[in-house]
Design an enzyme around this catalytic site. Structure first.
Site, PDB file in Angstrom:
ATOM      1  N   LYS A 201     107.099  92.207   0.565  1.00  0.00           N
ATOM      2  CA  LYS A 201     107.874  91.199   0.846  1.00  0.00           C
ATOM      3  C   LYS A 201     109.110  91.185  -0.016  1.00  0.00           C
ATOM      4  O   LYS A 201     109.011  91.221  -1.353  1.00  0.00           O
ATOM      5  CB  LYS A 201     106.996  90.100  -0.163  1.00  0.00           C
ATOM      6  CG  LYS A 201     107.723  88.117   0.195  1.00  0.00           C
ATOM      7  CD  LYS A 201     106.856  87.204  -0.441  1.00  0.00           C
ATOM      8  CE  LYS A 201     107.472  86.108   0.264  1.00  0.00           C
ATOM      9  NZ  LYS A 201     106.963  85.382  -0.994  1.00  0.00           N
ATOM     10  N   LYS A 255     107.563  91.110   5.253  1.00  0.00           N
ATOM     11  CA  LYS A 255     107.953  90.474   5.615  1.00  0.00           C
ATOM     12  C   LYS A 255     109.494  89.723   3.927  1.00  0.00           C
ATOM     13  O   LYS A 255     109.934  90.737   3.727  1.00  0.00           O
ATOM     14  CB  LYS A 255     106.830  88.936   4.800  1.00  0.00           C
ATOM     15  CG  LYS A 255     107.668  87.356   4.380  1.00  0.00           C
ATOM     16  CD  LYS A 255     106.916  86.849   3.780  1.00  0.00           C
ATOM     17  CE  LYS A 255     107.383  85.451   3.672  1.00  0.00           C
ATOM     18  NZ  LYS A 255     106.982  84.957   2.847  1.00  0.00           N
TER      19      LYS A 255
HETATM   20  C1  PBG Z   1     106.639  81.882  -1.018  1.00  0.00           C
HETATM   21  C2  PBG Z   1     106.445  82.149   0.045  1.00  0.00           C
HETATM   22  C3  PBG Z   1     107.759  81.893   0.779  1.00  0.00           C
HETATM   23  C4  PBG Z   1     107.741  82.048   2.389  1.00  0.00           C
HETATM   24  C5  PBG Z   1     106.076  82.607   2.708  1.00  0.00           C
HETATM   25  N1  PBG Z   1     105.420  82.279   1.047  1.00  0.00           N
HETATM   26  C6  PBG Z   1     108.541  81.502  -0.211  1.00  0.00           C
HETATM   27  C7  PBG Z   1     109.595  82.614  -0.991  1.00  0.00           C
HETATM   28  O1  PBG Z   1     109.000  83.850  -1.262  1.00  0.00           O
HETATM   29  O2  PBG Z   1     110.122  81.851  -1.192  1.00  0.00           O
HETATM   30  C8  PBG Z   1     108.033  82.367   3.218  1.00  0.00           C
HETATM   31  C9  PBG Z   1     107.844  82.366   4.969  1.00  0.00           C
HETATM   32  C10 PBG Z   1     109.060  81.457   5.509  1.00  0.00           C
HETATM   33  O3  PBG Z   1     110.625  81.756   5.218  1.00  0.00           O
HETATM   34  O4  PBG Z   1     109.650  80.801   7.314  1.00  0.00           O
HETATM   35  N2  PBG Z   1     105.578  82.407  -1.931  1.00  0.00           N
END
Ligand code: PBG
Length: 332
Positions: A201, A255
Site C-alpha cells: 500500500k 493499492k
Molecule cells: C485507510 C484506508 C485508505 C483507503 C482504504 N483504507 C486511505 C488511507 O490510507 O489514507 C483508501 C481507499 C480509497 O482511496 O478508495 N486505512
C-alpha cells in the site's frame, strides 16, 4: 522450418469479427471478479452523496443491507465496509474501533443476517476512529507507533470477526500485524476468517475522496509516509508481500490500482497467492471527471480499466464502479 510470417500470418484475422475476438480473448471480466467498497453512516433510511465521488454515497445500516442484496443479485461476491464514525466518537486511541456495537459491527451483523451469501470484507485500521486521522496511535512527536498500534488492530480484527466479518483486511501497513491477527483469530476459533493484507500500500495522492467519505481528510495531521510505501519502490513491495504471506495472509492486495499494475504483475509472477488490487477513490474520481469532461465514454473507460487489472494478474478488483460494471457485464 521457417516460422510463419506475413502474409501467411495476419494477426488481424482473429480481430476481424466479434465472434473470433471473443474466441481468442485471453482475459475475461465477470461480476465475480469484483469487490464493492461501501461507506456506512449513522441513521435510518439515510443516503448521503459523497461530493468528491459522484455516484457514491454513504448509507445507513438498513440501506447498506439493500446494497448487499443488490450485490448478490448482480453476482458480486463480496462487499467491503468502511464507517464514517461520528466526530464525537473519535479519540487519540481510536477506541470506538473496539466497540462491539460500533457502526461497523452493526452493519456487519445486519448484512450477515439478511444476506448471508455475500462475503463481507472489513478494514482493519484506525483512521476512521482517530482524532488525527492516522491509521494508528501517534506518540508525542507525531510518529505512528508500530507495536502498540498492532495490539489494538488485533482487538479490532477480533471484534469484526465476532460480528461476522468473512475477510479482515489490515490496511494500516504496521509491521507484523498480519501474523499477530492470524494468531489471535486462530486462538479465538475464527479459523475460516481470512486475511486480505493490504500488502503493498503506497502513500498515494489518490486517496483524497476516500478520506472525505470516512470524514478523516480535514482531521489528518501530516502524511502517512512513515508507514505507507514510497511510490518509487517495487522491490520493497515484493518484500512486503513475502512477509505478509509468511505471516499467514490468504490474499494480498496492491493499492492504488492502475498506476501500480507493474507491481501486480510482479507479485503474481513471484508468488502462488491470489492478488487483488484496489482501484481507489481518486482513480474512480478521475474516470468520472474524464467522462464528464467528454474525454471518453464512461462505460468503456470503466470496463477497459477493469480488464487491465485482470490482464495484469488480479484475481479480483475492489472498485466503486462494481455495481455499474456488473450491470454492464450482465447486459453485455
Ligand atoms: C485507510 C484506508 C485508505 C483507503 C482504504 N483504507 C486511505 C488511507 O490510507 O489514507 C483508501 C481507499 C480509497 O482511496 O478508495 N486505512
Amino acid at each position: 522450418m521457417p516460422s510463419a510470417s506475413f502474409p501467411a500470418l495476419r494477426l488481424r484475422r482473429a480481430r476481424s469479427s466479434a465472434w473470433s475476438r471473443a474466441l481468442v480473448a485471453e482475459t475475461v471480466l465477470t461480476p465475480s471478479d469484483l469487490i464493492w467498497p461501501l461507506f456506512v453512516t449513522e441513521g435510518e433510511g439515510v443516503e448521503e452523496p459523497v461530493s468528491a465521488l459522484p455516484g457514491v454515497s454513504r448509507w445507513s445500516v438498513d440501506r447498506i443491507v439493500d446494497r448487499a442484496r443488490e450485490a448478490r443479485d448482480l453476482g458480486i461476491p463480496c462487499i467491503a465496509l468502511f464507517p464514517n464514525t461520528p466526530l464525537g466518537l473519535r479519540d487519540e486511541r481510536g477506541s470506538e474501533a473496539l466497540n462491539p456495537d460500533n457502526l461497523m459491527c452493526r452493519a456487519i451483523r445486519a448484512v450477515k443476517d439478511a444476506v448471508p451469501e455475500v462475503g463481507i470484507l472489513t478494514d482493519v485500521a484506525l483512521d476512521p476512529y482517530t482524532a488525527d486521522g492516522h491509521d494508528g496511535i501517534t506518540d508525542a512527536a507525531g510518529y505512528v507507533v508500530n507495536d502498540e498500534t498492532t495490539a489494538i488492530l488485533v482487538e479490532q480484527a477480533l471484534v469484526q470477526a465476532k460480528a461476522g466479518a468473512d475477510i479482515v483486511a489490515p490496511s494500516d501497513m504496521m509491521d507484523g500485524r498480519v501474523g499477530a491477527i492470524r494468531a489471535a483469530l486462530e486462538r479465538d476459533g475464527h479459523v475460516n476468517v481470512a486475511i486480505m493484507a493490504y500488502a503493498a500500500k503506497y502513500a498515494s495522492a489518490f486517496y483524497g475522496p476516500f478520506r472525505d467519505a470516512v470524514g478523516s481528510r480535514g482531521l489528518l495531521k501530516g502524511d502517512k509516509k512513515s508507514y505507507q510505501m514510497d511510490p518509487a519502490n517495487a522491490e520493497e513491495a515484493l518484500r512486503e508481500v513475502a512477509l505478509d504471506l509468511a505471516e499467514g495472509a490468504d490474499y494480498v492486495m496492491v493499492k492504488p490500482g492502475l498506476p501500480y499494475l507493474d507491481i501486480v504483475r510482479r507479485v503474481k509472477d513471484r508468488f502462488q497467492a491470489p492478488v487483488f488490487a484496489y482501484q481507489v477513490s481518486g482513480e474512480y474520481a478521475m474516470i468520472e471527471a474524464a467522462a464528464a469532461a467528454g474525454a471518453g465514454d464512461r462505460d468503456a473507460l470503466v470496463l477497459e480499466t477493469l480488464i487491465a487489472f485482470k490482464r495484469a494478474g488480479c484475481s479480483g478488483i475492489l472498485t466503486y464502479h462494481a455495481a455499474h460494471a456488473a450491470r454492464l457485464l450482465i447486459d453485455g
